[in-house]
Design a protein around this motif. Structure first.
Motif, short mmCIF file in Angstrom:
data_model
loop_
_atom_site.label_atom_id
_atom_site.label_comp_id
_atom_site.label_asym_id
_atom_site.label_seq_id
_atom_site.Cartn_x
_atom_site.Cartn_y
_atom_site.Cartn_z
N ASP A 72 0.84 -1.18 0.00
CA ASP A 72 0.00 0.00 0.00
C ASP A 72 0.89 1.24 0.00
N GLY A 73 0.28 2.41 0.14
CA GLY A 73 1.05 3.66 0.16
C GLY A 73 1.88 3.81 -1.10
N GLY A 74 3.13 4.24 -0.93
CA GLY A 74 4.02 4.41 -2.08
C GLY A 74 4.32 3.10 -2.78
N TYR A 75 4.34 1.99 -2.02
CA TYR A 75 4.59 0.69 -2.63
C TYR A 75 3.55 0.37 -3.70
N HIS A 76 2.32 0.82 -3.48
CA HIS A 76 1.21 0.57 -4.41
C HIS A 76 1.56 1.08 -5.81
N TYR A 77 2.04 2.31 -5.89
CA TYR A 77 2.35 2.90 -7.19
C TYR A 77 3.60 2.29 -7.80
N THR A 78 4.55 1.90 -6.96
CA THR A 78 5.75 1.26 -7.48
C THR A 78 5.43 -0.08 -8.12
N ILE A 79 4.61 -0.91 -7.44
CA ILE A 79 4.31 -2.23 -8.00
C ILE A 79 3.43 -2.12 -9.23
N LEU A 80 2.55 -1.14 -9.28
CA LEU A 80 1.74 -0.95 -10.48
C LEU A 80 2.61 -0.59 -11.68
N ALA A 81 3.61 0.27 -11.45
CA ALA A 81 4.50 0.65 -12.54
C ALA A 81 5.34 -0.54 -13.00
N MET A 92 11.52 -2.12 -16.46
CA MET A 92 11.23 -2.40 -15.06
C MET A 92 12.37 -1.91 -14.16
N ARG A 93 13.59 -2.18 -14.59
CA ARG A 93 14.74 -1.71 -13.81
C ARG A 93 14.82 -0.19 -13.82
N ARG A 94 14.41 0.41 -14.92
CA ARG A 94 14.39 1.88 -15.02
C ARG A 94 13.36 2.45 -14.04
N VAL A 95 12.19 1.81 -13.96
CA VAL A 95 11.18 2.23 -12.99
C VAL A 95 11.72 2.12 -11.57
N TYR A 96 12.40 1.02 -11.29
CA TYR A 96 12.90 0.82 -9.93
C TYR A 96 14.03 1.80 -9.60
N ARG A 97 14.80 2.15 -10.62
CA ARG A 97 15.84 3.17 -10.43
C ARG A 97 15.19 4.51 -10.10
N LEU A 98 14.09 4.83 -10.79
CA LEU A 98 13.35 6.07 -10.49
C LEU A 98 12.82 6.04 -9.06
N ALA A 99 12.32 4.88 -8.63
CA ALA A 99 11.87 4.76 -7.24
C ALA A 99 13.02 5.01 -6.28
N GLU A 128 12.34 11.33 -16.16
CA GLU A 128 12.05 9.90 -16.07
C GLU A 128 10.58 9.64 -15.75
N ARG A 129 10.02 10.43 -14.88
CA ARG A 129 8.60 10.27 -14.57
C ARG A 129 7.73 10.48 -15.80
N GLU A 130 8.08 11.48 -16.60
CA GLU A 130 7.31 11.74 -17.82
C GLU A 130 7.52 10.64 -18.85
N ALA A 131 8.75 10.22 -19.03
CA ALA A 131 9.06 9.19 -20.03
C ALA A 131 8.39 7.87 -19.70
N LEU A 132 8.36 7.51 -18.41
CA LEU A 132 7.80 6.23 -18.00
C LEU A 132 6.32 6.31 -17.63
N ASN A 133 5.79 7.54 -17.55
CA ASN A 133 4.40 7.77 -17.15
C ASN A 133 4.13 7.14 -15.77
N VAL A 134 4.99 7.47 -14.82
CA VAL A 134 4.89 6.95 -13.46
C VAL A 134 4.74 8.12 -12.50
N ILE A 135 3.80 7.98 -11.58
CA ILE A 135 3.63 9.03 -10.58
C ILE A 135 3.20 8.39 -9.26
N TRP A 136 3.68 8.96 -8.17
CA TRP A 136 3.27 8.53 -6.83
C TRP A 136 2.37 9.61 -6.27
N ARG A 137 1.23 9.22 -5.72
CA ARG A 137 0.26 10.19 -5.22
C ARG A 137 0.12 10.07 -3.71
N GLY A 138 -0.30 11.19 -3.11
CA GLY A 138 -0.59 11.19 -1.69
C GLY A 138 0.66 11.35 -0.84
#
Length: 207
Positions: A72-81, A92-99, A128-138
């Protein structure tokens, strides 16, 4: 939250494997809530029980879930990405690097980021957030996924970040540490995804 997996032919309930690698994703036996992360040993024990329950004549009650982390929390958005890019290990590794970069500016501050180099670092994050379309909310407390201490020292990331003496060193430390964590996740964990938590992406449709 209304996104679901598009699988074409509906699979048998017993067959819950989505992808075996690079991270193993399985379909959870629940329709809402958060993803669940457990060790391979716990997953194996659960799968035996699950198949026994689903195979019982007139009885489909699954009595327990494995010991797990609730993502849940931030983990929720990381696993969805990560799930979105489940067929592309490089992304996937690029997403995790962004995290890891996000973790760096919130929970593992570096002396480097107390200088004007902070602007350049944030620019990289935004790109990186724009390129990967990843965002963490809340109100997000953590971005990198939790792991049992037997697999990974939870203080290692902070230590590596604190040792960086230049922005180049900082990027290298984040990449090395997030790649190492990703390898542990791939080798030691299984992820169970509720069907209605799947993000838009390959083989998905929006409900």
């Amino acid at each position: 939250m209304a996104d679901i997996i598009e699988l074409g032919q509906k699979p048998r309930k017993e067959d819950n494997l989505i992808t075996p690698r690079p991270l193993e994703f399985r379909r959870g036996d629940w329709h809402s809530g958060f993803a669940m992360m457990c060790t391979r040993n716990e997953s194996a024990r659960y799968e035996v029980h699950r198949l026994q329950a689903l195979g019982s004549q007139g009885h489909q009650h699954i009595a327990f879930v494995p010991n797990h982390f609730t993502l849940d929390g931030g983990y929720h958005y990381t696993i969805l990405a990560l799930f979105r890019y489940r067929d592309n290990e490089a992304d996937m590794r690029r997403v995790y690097r962004l995290a890891g970069m996000m973790e760096c500016v919130t929970n593992a501050p570096s002396p480097i980021l107390r200088t004007d180099l902070l602007r350049r670092f944030y620019k990289t994050i935004l790109e990186e957030r724009e390129a990967l379309n990843v965002i963490w909310r809340g109100n997000v407390a953590h971005f990198l996924l939790p792991m049992d201490s037997e697999f990974h020292n939870p203080n290692l990331f902070r230590f590596k970040i604190a040792q960086a003496e230049s922005l180049k060193d900082l990027y290298s430390a984040i990449e090395a540490e997030t790649d190492a964590q990703f390898d542990i996740l791939a080798e030691s964990y299984v992820f169970y995804m509720p069907e209605n938590l799947s993000p838009p992406g390959p083989n998905l449709r929006r409900a």
